[in-house]
Design a protein around this motif. Structure first.
Motif, PDB file in Angstrom:
ATOM      1  N   MET A 185       0.949  -5.867 -15.690  1.00 19.79           N
ATOM      2  CA  MET A 185       1.063  -4.992 -14.522  1.00 19.79           C
ATOM      3  C   MET A 185      -0.294  -4.379 -14.172  1.00 19.79           C
ATOM      4  SD  MET A 185       3.043  -3.360 -12.282  1.00 19.79           S
ATOM      5  CE  MET A 185       4.715  -3.408 -12.931  1.00 19.79           C
ATOM      6  N   LEU A 186      -0.990  -3.874 -15.179  1.00 17.49           N
ATOM      7  CA  LEU A 186      -2.295  -3.252 -14.943  1.00 17.49           C
ATOM      8  C   LEU A 186      -3.316  -4.277 -14.464  1.00 17.49           C
ATOM      9  CD1 LEU A 186      -2.474  -0.850 -18.028  1.00 17.49           C
ATOM     10  CD2 LEU A 186      -1.780  -0.314 -15.684  1.00 17.49           C
ATOM     11  N   ASP A 187      -3.249  -5.489 -15.015  1.00 19.32           N
ATOM     12  CA  ASP A 187      -4.141  -6.556 -14.551  1.00 19.32           C
ATOM     13  C   ASP A 187      -3.892  -6.863 -13.085  1.00 19.32           C
ATOM     14  OD1 ASP A 187      -5.370  -6.891 -16.988  1.00 19.32           O
ATOM     15  OD2 ASP A 187      -3.995  -8.440 -17.667  1.00 19.32           O
ATOM     16  N   TYR A 188      -2.623  -6.932 -12.731  1.00 16.67           N
ATOM     17  CA  TYR A 188      -2.260  -7.287 -11.360  1.00 16.67           C
ATOM     18  C   TYR A 188      -2.779  -6.263 -10.355  1.00 16.67           C
ATOM     19  CZ  TYR A 188       0.506  -7.999  -7.185  1.00 16.67           C
ATOM     20  OH  TYR A 188       0.892  -8.181  -5.880  1.00 16.67           O
ATOM     21  N   ILE A 189      -2.539  -4.995 -10.619  1.00 15.94           N
ATOM     22  CA  ILE A 189      -2.966  -3.982  -9.648  1.00 15.94           C
ATOM     23  C   ILE A 189      -4.491  -3.867  -9.600  1.00 15.94           C
ATOM     24  CG2 ILE A 189      -0.805  -2.693  -9.858  1.00 15.94           C
ATOM     25  CD1 ILE A 189      -2.342  -0.628 -11.533  1.00 15.94           C
ATOM     26  N   GLU A 190      -5.137  -4.131 -10.743  1.00 16.97           N
ATOM     27  CA  GLU A 190      -6.608  -4.081 -10.764  1.00 16.97           C
ATOM     28  C   GLU A 190      -7.193  -5.170  -9.877  1.00 16.97           C
ATOM     29  OE1 GLU A 190     -10.293  -4.382 -13.996  1.00 16.97           O
ATOM     30  OE2 GLU A 190      -8.223  -4.659 -14.635  1.00 16.97           O
ATOM     31  N   LYS A 191      -6.592  -6.357  -9.908  1.00 15.59           N
ATOM     32  CA  LYS A 191      -7.117  -7.480  -9.143  1.00 15.59           C
ATOM     33  C   LYS A 191      -6.796  -7.397  -7.652  1.00 15.59           C
ATOM     34  CE  LYS A 191      -5.170 -10.269 -12.074  1.00 15.59           C
ATOM     35  NZ  LYS A 191      -4.645 -11.441 -12.805  1.00 15.59           N
ATOM     36  N   THR A 192      -5.743  -6.676  -7.307  1.00 19.57           N
ATOM     37  CA  THR A 192      -5.342  -6.609  -5.901  1.00 19.57           C
ATOM     38  C   THR A 192      -5.816  -5.337  -5.196  1.00 19.57           C
ATOM     39  OG1 THR A 192      -3.193  -5.722  -6.600  1.00 19.57           O
ATOM     40  CG2 THR A 192      -3.325  -8.093  -6.194  1.00 19.57           C
ATOM     41  N   ALA A 193      -6.492  -4.449  -5.915  1.00 16.07           N
ATOM     42  CA  ALA A 193      -6.985  -3.203  -5.291  1.00 16.07           C
ATOM     43  C   ALA A 193      -8.068  -3.517  -4.276  1.00 16.07           C
ATOM     44  CB  ALA A 193      -7.515  -2.264  -6.357  1.00 16.07           C
ATOM     45  N   GLU A 194      -7.983  -2.892  -3.100  1.00 14.88           N
ATOM     46  CA  GLU A 194      -8.924  -3.200  -2.026  1.00 14.88           C
ATOM     47  C   GLU A 194      -9.644  -1.977  -1.456  1.00 14.88           C
ATOM     48  OE1 GLU A 194      -6.560  -5.159   0.883  1.00 14.88           O
ATOM     49  OE2 GLU A 194      -6.405  -7.045  -0.262  1.00 14.88           O
ATOM     50  N   ASP A 195      -9.170  -0.767  -1.777  1.00  8.16           N
ATOM     51  CA  ASP A 195      -9.792   0.409  -1.177  1.00  8.16           C
ATOM     52  C   ASP A 195      -9.766   1.581  -2.149  1.00  8.16           C
ATOM     53  OD1 ASP A 195      -7.109   1.290  -1.114  1.00  8.16           O
ATOM     54  OD2 ASP A 195      -6.842   0.502   0.920  1.00  8.16           O
ATOM     55  N   ASP A 196     -10.315   2.699  -1.741  1.00  6.55           N
ATOM     56  CA  ASP A 196     -10.393   3.881  -2.604  1.00  6.55           C
ATOM     57  C   ASP A 196      -9.015   4.421  -2.961  1.00  6.55           C
ATOM     58  OD1 ASP A 196     -13.111   3.696  -2.567  1.00  6.55           O
ATOM     59  OD2 ASP A 196     -13.398   5.180  -0.964  1.00  6.55           O
ATOM     60  N   ALA A 242      -6.329   2.694  -3.352  1.00  5.80           N
ATOM     61  CA  ALA A 242      -5.793   1.819  -4.400  1.00  5.80           C
ATOM     62  C   ALA A 242      -6.420   2.158  -5.746  1.00  5.80           C
ATOM     63  CB  ALA A 242      -6.045   0.360  -4.045  1.00  5.80           C
ATOM     64  N   ASN A 243      -7.737   2.399  -5.748  1.00  6.78           N
ATOM     65  CA  ASN A 243      -8.410   2.749  -7.002  1.00  6.78           C
ATOM     66  C   ASN A 243      -7.907   4.077  -7.561  1.00  6.78           C
ATOM     67  OD1 ASN A 243     -10.046   0.465  -7.111  1.00  6.78           O
ATOM     68  ND2 ASN A 243     -11.615   1.388  -5.799  1.00  6.78           N
ATOM     69  N   SER A 244      -7.627   5.017  -6.691  1.00  3.94           N
ATOM     70  CA  SER A 244      -7.068   6.294  -7.126  1.00  3.94           C
ATOM     71  C   SER A 244      -5.695   6.089  -7.752  1.00  3.94           C
ATOM     72  CB  SER A 244      -6.970   7.246  -5.942  1.00  3.94           C
ATOM     73  OG  SER A 244      -6.387   8.472  -6.319  1.00  3.94           O
ATOM     74  N   CYS A 245      -4.914   5.204  -7.153  1.00  3.73           N
ATOM     75  CA  CYS A 245      -3.594   4.870  -7.689  1.00  3.73           C
ATOM     76  C   CYS A 245      -3.720   4.214  -9.065  1.00  3.73           C
ATOM     77  CB  CYS A 245      -2.878   3.936  -6.717  1.00  3.73           C
ATOM     78  SG  CYS A 245      -1.286   3.331  -7.293  1.00  3.73           S
ATOM     79  N   ILE A 246      -4.680   3.294  -9.183  1.00  7.94           N
ATOM     80  CA  ILE A 246      -4.897   2.598 -10.462  1.00  7.94           C
ATOM     81  C   ILE A 246      -5.252   3.599 -11.558  1.00  7.94           C
ATOM     82  CG2 ILE A 246      -6.447   1.006 -11.670  1.00  7.94           C
ATOM     83  CD1 ILE A 246      -6.660  -0.574  -9.082  1.00  7.94           C
ATOM     84  N   GLU A 247      -6.084   4.572 -11.226  1.00  7.24           N
ATOM     85  CA  GLU A 247      -6.489   5.580 -12.215  1.00  7.24           C
ATOM     86  C   GLU A 247      -5.277   6.351 -12.731  1.00  7.24           C
ATOM     87  OE1 GLU A 247     -10.025   8.925 -12.706  1.00  7.24           O
ATOM     88  OE2 GLU A 247      -9.891   7.699 -10.897  1.00  7.24           O
ATOM     89  N   LYS A 248      -4.336   6.634 -11.839  1.00 10.21           N
ATOM     90  CA  LYS A 248      -3.106   7.325 -12.261  1.00 10.21           C
ATOM     91  C   LYS A 248      -2.263   6.427 -13.155  1.00 10.21           C
ATOM     92  CE  LYS A 248      -2.886  10.313  -8.184  1.00 10.21           C
ATOM     93  NZ  LYS A 248      -2.173  10.624  -6.925  1.00 10.21           N
ATOM     94  N   PHE A 249      -2.226   5.145 -12.834  1.00 11.06           N
ATOM     95  CA  PHE A 249      -1.509   4.186 -13.678  1.00 11.06           C
ATOM     96  C   PHE A 249      -2.071   4.222 -15.101  1.00 11.06           C
ATOM     97  CE2 PHE A 249       1.171   0.902 -11.389  1.00 11.06           C
ATOM     98  CZ  PHE A 249       1.397   1.673 -10.266  1.00 11.06           C
ATOM     99  N   TYR A 250      -3.407   4.174 -15.201  1.00 11.02           N
ATOM    100  CA  TYR A 250      -4.051   4.185 -16.513  1.00 11.02           C
ATOM    101  C   TYR A 250      -3.746   5.493 -17.246  1.00 11.02           C
ATOM    102  CZ  TYR A 250      -6.825   0.209 -14.856  1.00 11.02           C
ATOM    103  OH  TYR A 250      -7.227  -1.015 -14.381  1.00 11.02           O
ATOM    104  N   HIS A 251      -3.826   6.591 -16.525  1.00 10.55           N
ATOM    105  CA  HIS A 251      -3.588   7.906 -17.133  1.00 10.55           C
ATOM    106  C   HIS A 251      -2.174   7.994 -17.711  1.00 10.55           C
ATOM    107  CE1 HIS A 251      -3.637  12.245 -17.735  1.00 10.55           C
ATOM    108  NE2 HIS A 251      -2.503  12.321 -17.031  1.00 10.55           N
ATOM    109  N   TYR A 252      -1.186   7.601 -16.934  1.00  7.80           N
ATOM    110  CA  TYR A 252       0.198   7.685 -17.405  1.00  7.80           C
ATOM    111  C   TYR A 252       0.477   6.684 -18.527  1.00  7.80           C
ATOM    112  CZ  TYR A 252       1.135  10.712 -13.405  1.00  7.80           C
ATOM    113  OH  TYR A 252       1.121  11.752 -12.501  1.00  7.80           O
ATOM    114  N   LYS A 265       0.812  -1.220   0.000  1.00  7.80           N
ATOM    115  CA  LYS A 265       0.000   0.000   0.000  1.00  7.80           C
ATOM    116  C   LYS A 265       0.849   1.276   0.000  1.00  7.80           C
ATOM    117  CE  LYS A 265      -4.004  -2.248   2.090  1.00  7.80           C
ATOM    118  NZ  LYS A 265      -5.086  -2.183   3.090  1.00  7.80           N
ATOM    119  N   ARG A 266       2.006   1.190  -0.610  1.00 11.36           N
ATOM    120  CA  ARG A 266       2.845   2.375  -0.806  1.00 11.36           C
ATOM    121  C   ARG A 266       2.490   2.961  -2.176  1.00 11.36           C
ATOM    122  NH1 ARG A 266       8.893   0.126   0.902  1.00 11.36           N
ATOM    123  NH2 ARG A 266       8.398  -0.476   3.063  1.00 11.36           N
ATOM    124  N   TYR A 267       1.296   3.512  -2.283  1.00 12.91           N
ATOM    125  CA  TYR A 267       0.757   3.896  -3.583  1.00 12.91           C
ATOM    126  C   TYR A 267       1.508   5.056  -4.222  1.00 12.91           C
ATOM    127  CZ  TYR A 267      -3.049   0.949  -1.934  1.00 12.91           C
ATOM    128  OH  TYR A 267      -3.782  -0.116  -1.452  1.00 12.91           O
TER     129      TYR A 267
END
Length: 497
Positions: free
Chosen positions: A116-127, A129-139, A84-86
């Motif tokens: 990588m994107l699949d992995y973080i999507e499947k392991t996200a557990e809270d808001d 994490a979802n905010s972090c995932i959105e930044k991953f997609y954006h970049y 969780k070191r997002y």
């Protein structure tokens, strides 16, 4: 494919293994860099914090960006996401994206980024994490926009759309879906056959959105359009989603037969994909069978039979068994003991109709012997409220399934009995039938013939109380020699010879 596999993948087999995804790749570079990388991998399970530091040190050992630095950053980002070191994960992911233009090949970078994107999507557990995932997609989109990698651009946008759907951000989702539909079309606006699989993924997301927002009109159009796509070889989970939403749409229209067909196809596709959603859809299939008032057991088919004794589906199995036996008490007990069934909003919304059908049949069965009864009696016997008893009886009277009147003031019901009238009418019809049969036998049958077969008994027929004739009350035919033979005990219409 297991439940953890991403359903939004094409037919290519992609490696999602976290532990060994790089082990079979060509090794190169300095031995010290290689040793450091594998030493860090050994530390991942027991000491992930130190492993992160070891992985992050690998890129610094390379004189210029190369494979080992790329691998080290990948492993570090995954561990940081786990820990969780997002903020650090996003920072190092941006560094990773600088490798894709020159340090590694296009195919390898695309596969790695997608994993990588699949992995973080499947392991996200809270808001967070979802905010972090959105930044991953954006970049990711920002990085690959300049490389003209349309395939990865489409996949990443679909992942972004799926994230917004999970967050119920329907405004952003609708805008993204329009963009994706356009990207899957030719210049003339028709669907591009080469992108059929990706197009179906977009349809699946949009259909889900309209199912959630209960826009059945738009859902029906998209559902039919999706089924007409023939140029795709979709992942079975995509078709499972489309068919599940179609089944729910048909249920809302009370089209039980089409709903049953869609839920069965959805279950079959989910089962093929190894998705846990197959259990929930199987429950929907059982529910639809009860709404159809069908006597066919949904677990008789080859596909569903293995799940008949599955503990996750046991409650629904017992429910349909009680329903088909018209056992209202057992049915109510199962619902009472398995309140988790109603945790699913779709089941909770539709089970009421099944319960009402059960209670209606139970009321009819209970009051059949009575000409007068109270609402409280029905309420006590079936353990349902007085207003519901009155409502059910009212509908039965309106539908003419029960002939009676409700006295709301006294809480009683008087049943109009036509038993005596029905019995008199039955006797009258029976008498008329016997009379008609007798007439037919005498006038159209063979009647009584003489023993010699010389025709009907006529001139020689002797009636009682005539001198010199037989007087036993039965007509006789005189035989030669003056002897007469009686016909007593013979059935009318049966000739004697």
């Amino acid at each position: 494919m297991s439940d953890d596999d991403d359903f939004m993948q094409d037919s290519d087999q992609e490696d999602y293994d976290f532990e060994y995804e790089d082990d079979d790749e060509e090794q190169g570079g300095d031995v010290n860099i290689e040793n450091k990388y594998y030493n860090a991998k050994q530390m991942k399970i027991d000491n992930p914090e130190e492993a992160v530091d070891e992985f992050l040190a690998v890129p610094g050992l390379e004189p210029e960006k190369g494979d080992w630095g790329f691998k080290g950053l990948k492993q570090a980002i995954k561990l940081e996401f786990q820990l969780k070191r997002y903020v650090q994960a996003v920072e190092h992911y941006r560094e990773l994206l600088t490798y894709v233009k020159s340090a590694v090949t296009r195919n390898y970078s695309e596969k790695s980024i997608n994993n990588m994107l699949d992995y973080i999507e499947k392991t996200a557990e809270d808001d967070a994490a979802n905010s972090c995932i959105e930044k991953f997609y954006h970049y990711t989109l920002e990085s690959f926009q300049s490389t003209n990698n349309e395939r990865l651009w489409l996949k990443t946008n679909i992942k972004m759309a799926r994230l917004w759907f999970a967050q119920k951000n329907y405004q952003e989702l609708a805008d993204k879906l329009r963009e994706l539909h356009k990207a899957c079309q030719k210049e003339d606006g028709t669907d591009d056959p080469s992108k059929g699989t990706l197009s179906l993924e977009v349809y699946a997301l949009e259909i889900q959105m309209y199912a959630e927002t209960r826009n059945n009109k738009r859902l029906k159009v998209l559902y039919q359009r999706a089924l007409r796509v023939k140029s795709a070889v979709p992942h079975p989970k995509i078709m499972g989603i489309i068919r599940e939403c179609g089944g729910k749409m048909h249920m809302s229209e009370e089209n039980w037969k089409e709903a049953q067909s869609d839920f069965f196809e959805s279950f079959r596709n989910y089962d093929e994909a190894g998705s846990l959603q197959r259990i929930q859809v199987l429950k929907y299939l059982v529910l639809t069978t009860m709404l159809m008032r069908s006597d066919i057991n949904p677990f008789d088919s080859q596909e569903t039979k293995p799940y008949k004794n599955d503990p996750r589906i046991a409650a629904m199995t017992n429910l349909v068994d009680a329903y088909q036996r018209d056992d209202i008490h057992e049915y109510e007990k199962i619902l009472q003991d398995n309140k988790d069934l109603l945790a699913d909003p779709f089941i909770a919304e539709n089970i009421d109709e099944v319960t009402r059908n059960m209670r209606t049949k139970a009321v009819l069965k209970l009051v059949a012997p009575y000409t007068r009864f109270t609402l409280a009696f029905i309420s006590k016997q079936l353990k349902i409220s007085l207003p519901e008893v009155q409502d059910i009886l009212g509908l039965l009277i309106v539908d003419k399934k029960l002939r009676g009147k409700i006295d709301q003031q006294s809480g009683t019901v008087e049943v109009e009995s036509n038993t005596d009238t029905d019995r008199v009418n039955a006797v009258r019809e029976w008498s008329s039938a016997i009379g008609a049969l007798w007439v037919t036998v005498l006038h159209e049958g063979d009647g009584f013939r003489s023993e010699e077969g010389s025709g009907y008994l006529g001139g020689g027929y002797v009636t009682p109380n005539q001198p010199g004739k037989a007087s036993n009350g039965v007509g006789t035919r005189m035989r030669p020699g003056g002897k007469a033979k009686g016909y007593s005990g013979k059935q009318p219409g049966v000739g004697s010879r």
